[in-house]
Design a protein around this motif. Structure first.
Motif, PDB file in Angstrom:
ATOM      1  N   CYS A   1       2.586   8.872   0.226  1.00  0.00           N
ATOM      2  CA  CYS A   1       1.361   8.586   0.973  1.00  0.00           C
ATOM      3  C   CYS A   1       0.871   7.161   0.708  1.00  0.00           C
ATOM      4  CB  CYS A   1       0.284   9.599   0.609  1.00  0.00           C
ATOM      5  SG  CYS A   1       0.034   9.771  -1.165  1.00  0.00           S
ATOM      6  N   ILE A   2       0.941   6.757  -0.558  1.00  0.00           N
ATOM      7  CA  ILE A   2       0.415   5.439  -0.923  1.00  0.00           C
ATOM      8  C   ILE A   2       1.189   4.329  -0.208  1.00  0.00           C
ATOM      9  CG2 ILE A   2       0.383   3.769  -2.834  1.00  0.00           C
ATOM     10  CD1 ILE A   2      -0.842   5.710  -4.591  1.00  0.00           C
ATOM     11  N   VAL A   3       2.509   4.432  -0.186  1.00  0.00           N
ATOM     12  CA  VAL A   3       3.277   3.346   0.426  1.00  0.00           C
ATOM     13  C   VAL A   3       3.095   3.301   1.939  1.00  0.00           C
ATOM     14  CG1 VAL A   3       5.013   3.225  -1.407  1.00  0.00           C
ATOM     15  CG2 VAL A   3       5.433   4.698   0.530  1.00  0.00           C
ATOM     16  N   ARG A   4       2.620   4.398   2.529  1.00  0.00           N
ATOM     17  CA  ARG A   4       2.496   4.422   3.997  1.00  0.00           C
ATOM     18  C   ARG A   4       1.069   4.257   4.513  1.00  0.00           C
ATOM     19  NH1 ARG A   4       6.925   9.051   5.395  1.00  0.00           N
ATOM     20  NH2 ARG A   4       8.704   7.821   4.779  1.00  0.00           N
ATOM     21  N   CYS A   5       0.097   4.427   3.648  1.00  0.00           N
ATOM     22  CA  CYS A   5      -1.295   4.375   4.131  1.00  0.00           C
ATOM     23  C   CYS A   5      -1.621   2.973   4.654  1.00  0.00           C
ATOM     24  CB  CYS A   5      -2.260   4.748   2.987  1.00  0.00           C
ATOM     25  SG  CYS A   5      -3.992   4.524   3.453  1.00  0.00           S
ATOM     26  N   PRO A   6      -2.011   2.867   5.929  1.00  0.00           N
ATOM     27  CA  PRO A   6      -2.313   1.535   6.484  1.00  0.00           C
ATOM     28  C   PRO A   6      -3.516   0.871   5.819  1.00  0.00           C
ATOM     29  CG  PRO A   6      -2.832   3.274   8.070  1.00  0.00           C
ATOM     30  CD  PRO A   6      -2.160   3.941   6.923  1.00  0.00           C
ATOM     31  N   ARG A   7      -4.366   1.681   5.195  1.00  0.00           N
ATOM     32  CA  ARG A   7      -5.543   1.122   4.521  1.00  0.00           C
ATOM     33  C   ARG A   7      -5.295   0.938   3.016  1.00  0.00           C
ATOM     34  NH1 ARG A   7     -10.639   1.944   7.392  1.00  0.00           N
ATOM     35  NH2 ARG A   7     -10.262   0.768   9.281  1.00  0.00           N
TER      36      ARG A   7
END
Ligand code: SF4
Ligand code: SF4
Length: 207
Positions: A83-89
Motif C-alpha cells: 500500500c505504501i509504495v502505491r499510495c499517490p499521497r
C-alpha cells in the motif's frame, strides 16, 4: 467515572481524527487520504478485510471511534508495504495500521481473542524476559493458549517437525529451557520501564 473511561466508551466522537493525530503513530497523515482506494486494492488481504485501510481512514474522519478501535482489521496487516509504495499521497499506511492497533490495545478496546494480538502479547512477554526470544517457551505458549488438550493436540501434530529440527541441530530444548538470556537483560528491563514512563506521561495515561 474517570475522564479516560468516559472517552473509552464513546461510540462516536466528532474530534476522533484529532484524537488519532495526537495518539496514533503517523496518525497526522490520515487527513491526507483522498479515498482513491489504491491501498485497499493493492492489499493482499483485500477480499478478507472487514474494513480496508481506505475505509478505516474514512471512518476515522466520520468519528466512528468505537467501530475503528474495536475492529480486527488493523491486526491483519502483515507489513508487506504494498500500500505504501502505491499510495499517490504517500501515506505511511502500514505504520498507521500498527499505530491504530497499538492505541486500541493501550485503551483496552482491542478484540481480546484476535490471534495476531494474542501472538504479539506472547512474543513481547517472552522477549522482554531475557532480551531475546526463547523459541521453545514461545512455541509452548502458542500451543497451549487455547487450553491443555488443544496444546497436546498441536504438540503431537508438530512432533515430526520438532524431531527433524532436533536431529539437524536446529533445536536444543535443554539449552532453551535452561537459559536463553542475553547479556545485560536487567539493563533492557530498565530501559523498557523508562520508555513506558515517558510514553505514559506523553500520552496522558496513568503509569
Ligand atoms: S492509496 Fe492512499 S490516498 Fe488512496 S485511499 Fe489509500 S491511503 Fe488514501
Ligand atoms: S502493509 Fe498491511 S495494509 Fe498495506 S498492503 Fe500490506 S497488509 Fe495491506
Amino acid at each position: 467515572m474517570s475522564e479516560l473511561n468516559k472517552v473509552m466508551v464513546e461510540k462516536y466522537r466528532n474530534d476522533f481524527l484529532k484524537e488519532v493525530e495526537a495518539n496514533v503513530e503517523e496518525g497526522n497523515w490520515v487527513k491526507m487520504c483522498m479515498q482513491c482506494g489504491v491501498c485497499s486494492g493493492s492489499c493482499p488481504f483485500g477480499p478478507y478485510w472487514e474494513h480496508p485501510p481506505q475505509e478505516l481512514f474514512m471512518m476515522i474522519r466520520a468519528g466512528k471511534r468505537e467501530e475503528v478501535l474495536a475492529s480486527e482489521s488493523m491486526w491483519m496487516c502483515t507489513s508487506c508495504y504494498n500500500c505504501i509504495v502505491r499510495c499517490p499521497r504517500e501515506l505511511p499506511i502500514t505504520h498507521i495500521m500498527h499505530g491504530l492497533a497499538n492505541y486500541a490495545h493501550r485503551l483496552g478496546i482491542a478484540p481480546k481473542m484476535n490471534p495476531t494480538r494474542r501472538f504479539a502479547k506472547l512474543f513481547w512477554e517472552n522477549i522482554i524476559k531475557g532480551g531475546r526470544v526463547n523459541e521453545l517457551k514461545l512455541s509452548i505458549g502458542l500451543y497451549f493458549m487455547d487450553g491443555f488438550s488443544n496444546g497436546v493436540k498441536k504438540g503431537l501434530e508438530m512432533l515430526p517437525v520438532g524431531l527433524g529440527m532436533f536431529k539437524t541441530g536446529r533445536l536444543n530444548p535443554f539449552g532453551l529451557l535452561s537459559g536463553g538470556k542475553c547479556k545485560g537483560a536487567g539493563d533492557i528491563h530498565k530501559m523498557l520501564k523508562k520508555a513506558k514512563e515517558i510514553e505514559n506521561r506523553r500520552k496522558g495515561f496513568a503509569p
